[in-house]
Motif scaffolding. Structure first.
Motif, short mmCIF file in Angstrom:
data_model
loop_
_atom_site.label_atom_id
_atom_site.label_comp_id
_atom_site.label_asym_id
_atom_site.label_seq_id
_atom_site.Cartn_x
_atom_site.Cartn_y
_atom_site.Cartn_z
N GLN A 1 12.08 -51.27 -42.26
CA GLN A 1 11.02 -50.61 -43.01
C GLN A 1 10.47 -49.44 -42.21
O GLN A 1 10.43 -49.47 -40.98
CB GLN A 1 9.88 -51.59 -43.31
CG GLN A 1 10.21 -52.65 -44.31
CD GLN A 1 10.33 -52.10 -45.72
OE1 GLN A 1 9.54 -51.23 -46.11
NE2 GLN A 1 11.30 -52.58 -46.47
N VAL A 2 10.07 -48.41 -42.94
CA VAL A 2 9.43 -47.24 -42.35
C VAL A 2 8.11 -47.02 -43.07
O VAL A 2 8.05 -47.04 -44.30
CB VAL A 2 10.32 -46.00 -42.48
CG1 VAL A 2 9.58 -44.76 -42.02
CG2 VAL A 2 11.61 -46.17 -41.68
N GLN A 3 7.06 -46.84 -42.30
CA GLN A 3 5.75 -46.57 -42.87
C GLN A 3 5.44 -45.07 -42.68
O GLN A 3 5.68 -44.52 -41.61
CB GLN A 3 4.66 -47.41 -42.20
CG GLN A 3 4.79 -48.91 -42.44
CD GLN A 3 5.90 -49.55 -41.62
OE1 GLN A 3 6.06 -49.25 -40.44
NE2 GLN A 3 6.68 -50.42 -42.24
N LEU A 4 4.89 -44.48 -43.72
CA LEU A 4 4.57 -43.06 -43.70
C LEU A 4 3.08 -42.89 -44.00
O LEU A 4 2.59 -43.37 -45.01
CB LEU A 4 5.38 -42.30 -44.74
CG LEU A 4 6.91 -42.42 -44.60
CD1 LEU A 4 7.61 -41.82 -45.81
CD2 LEU A 4 7.38 -41.74 -43.33
N VAL A 5 2.38 -42.19 -43.13
CA VAL A 5 0.95 -41.95 -43.30
C VAL A 5 0.74 -40.45 -43.39
O VAL A 5 1.03 -39.71 -42.45
CB VAL A 5 0.15 -42.54 -42.14
CG1 VAL A 5 -1.34 -42.24 -42.32
CG2 VAL A 5 0.37 -44.05 -42.04
N SER A 25 6.48 -44.38 -38.81
CA SER A 25 6.58 -45.46 -37.82
C SER A 25 7.44 -46.58 -38.39
O SER A 25 7.68 -46.65 -39.58
CB SER A 25 5.18 -45.98 -37.46
OG SER A 25 4.55 -46.53 -38.59
N GLY A 26 7.90 -47.43 -37.50
CA GLY A 26 8.75 -48.54 -37.92
C GLY A 26 10.19 -48.33 -37.48
O GLY A 26 10.45 -47.85 -36.39
N TYR A 94 4.11 -35.85 -51.65
CA TYR A 94 4.57 -37.11 -51.08
C TYR A 94 5.47 -36.85 -49.88
O TYR A 94 6.41 -36.04 -49.95
CB TYR A 94 5.38 -37.89 -52.12
CG TYR A 94 4.58 -38.36 -53.30
CD1 TYR A 94 4.48 -37.58 -54.44
CD2 TYR A 94 3.94 -39.60 -53.28
CE1 TYR A 94 3.76 -38.01 -55.53
CE2 TYR A 94 3.21 -40.04 -54.37
CZ TYR A 94 3.12 -39.24 -55.49
OH TYR A 94 2.40 -39.67 -56.57
N CYS A 95 5.18 -37.55 -48.81
CA CYS A 95 6.07 -37.53 -47.65
C CYS A 95 7.27 -38.41 -47.94
O CYS A 95 7.16 -39.46 -48.60
CB CYS A 95 5.31 -38.02 -46.42
SG CYS A 95 6.29 -37.98 -44.89
N TYR A 96 8.41 -37.98 -47.43
CA TYR A 96 9.67 -38.66 -47.72
C TYR A 96 10.45 -38.86 -46.44
O TYR A 96 10.51 -37.96 -45.59
CB TYR A 96 10.47 -37.80 -48.69
CG TYR A 96 11.87 -38.28 -49.00
CD1 TYR A 96 12.98 -37.57 -48.53
CD2 TYR A 96 12.07 -39.40 -49.78
CE1 TYR A 96 14.27 -37.99 -48.82
CE2 TYR A 96 13.36 -39.82 -50.08
CZ TYR A 96 14.45 -39.12 -49.60
OH TYR A 96 15.72 -39.53 -49.90
N TYR A 97 11.03 -40.05 -46.34
CA TYR A 97 11.88 -40.34 -45.19
C TYR A 97 13.20 -40.90 -45.69
O TYR A 97 13.21 -41.82 -46.52
CB TYR A 97 11.21 -41.36 -44.26
CG TYR A 97 12.07 -41.75 -43.10
CD1 TYR A 97 13.00 -42.78 -43.18
CD2 TYR A 97 11.99 -41.05 -41.89
CE1 TYR A 97 13.81 -43.11 -42.11
CE2 TYR A 97 12.80 -41.38 -40.81
CZ TYR A 97 13.71 -42.42 -40.94
OH TYR A 97 14.52 -42.73 -39.88
N TYR A 98 14.28 -40.35 -45.19
CA TYR A 98 15.61 -40.81 -45.57
C TYR A 98 16.43 -41.05 -44.32
O TYR A 98 16.61 -40.14 -43.51
CB TYR A 98 16.29 -39.78 -46.46
CG TYR A 98 17.74 -40.10 -46.75
CD1 TYR A 98 18.78 -39.41 -46.13
CD2 TYR A 98 18.07 -41.11 -47.65
CE1 TYR A 98 20.10 -39.70 -46.39
CE2 TYR A 98 19.39 -41.42 -47.92
CZ TYR A 98 20.40 -40.71 -47.28
OH TYR A 98 21.71 -41.02 -47.54
N SER A 99 16.89 -42.30 -44.19
CA SER A 99 17.81 -42.62 -43.10
C SER A 99 19.23 -42.40 -43.59
O SER A 99 19.57 -42.79 -44.70
CB SER A 99 17.63 -44.07 -42.66
OG SER A 99 18.70 -44.47 -41.83
N TRP A 100 20.05 -41.80 -42.76
CA TRP A 100 21.40 -41.50 -43.19
C TRP A 100 22.22 -42.77 -43.41
O TRP A 100 23.34 -42.69 -43.93
CB TRP A 100 22.08 -40.57 -42.17
CG TRP A 100 21.46 -39.21 -42.14
CD1 TRP A 100 20.32 -38.79 -42.78
CD2 TRP A 100 21.92 -38.07 -41.41
NE1 TRP A 100 20.05 -37.48 -42.49
CE2 TRP A 100 21.02 -37.01 -41.66
CE3 TRP A 100 23.02 -37.85 -40.58
CZ2 TRP A 100 21.17 -35.75 -41.10
CZ3 TRP A 100 23.16 -36.59 -40.02
CH2 TRP A 100 22.25 -35.55 -40.28
#
Length: 116
Positions: A1-5, A25-26, A94-100
């Motif tokens: 999991q990834v948390q985005l603030v 984080s995470g 919205y902040c966005y996180y993408y793991s490859w």
């Protein structure tokens, strides 16, 4: 999991500037992409800008030359500097996180309102 603030949204007059910040984080991957999307009422969520872990950036045509995305890899923080804002930029960002590896996560969103 990834948390985005996220932080930094608000109300600004047309022509003004705002800076958005997102801290991740995470389970952060060494190969990933972070960025910002936005959604105005009644419209789909659209990409604004992204930056990879290698530093490659991508911008929507509507924000090129006005917005700058940057990333502090050591702190897993992504910034979006928004200049020369206009009312069409009004949206929830919205902040966005993408793991490859295929996982993706969203922040809770922050409101940006530009008045003329």
């Amino acid at each position: 999991q990834v948390q985005l603030v996220e932080s930094g949204g608000g109300l600004v007059q047309a022509g003004g500037s705002l800076r958005l910040s997102c801290a991740a984080s995470g389970s952060i991957s060494s190969l990933d992409t972070m960025g910002w999307y936005r959604q105005a009422p009644g419209k789909p969520r659209d990409m604004v800008a992204t930056v990879t872990s290698g530093g490659s950036t991508n911008y929507a045509n509507s924000v090129k030359g006005r917005f700058t995305i940057s990333r502090n890899g050591a702190q897993n923080t992504v910034l979006l500097q928004m200049n020369n804002l206009n009312p069409e930029d009004t949206a929830v960002y919205y902040c966005y996180y993408y793991s490859w590896s295929g996982s993706n996560f969203w922040g809770q969103g922050t409101q940006v309102t530009v008045f003329s």
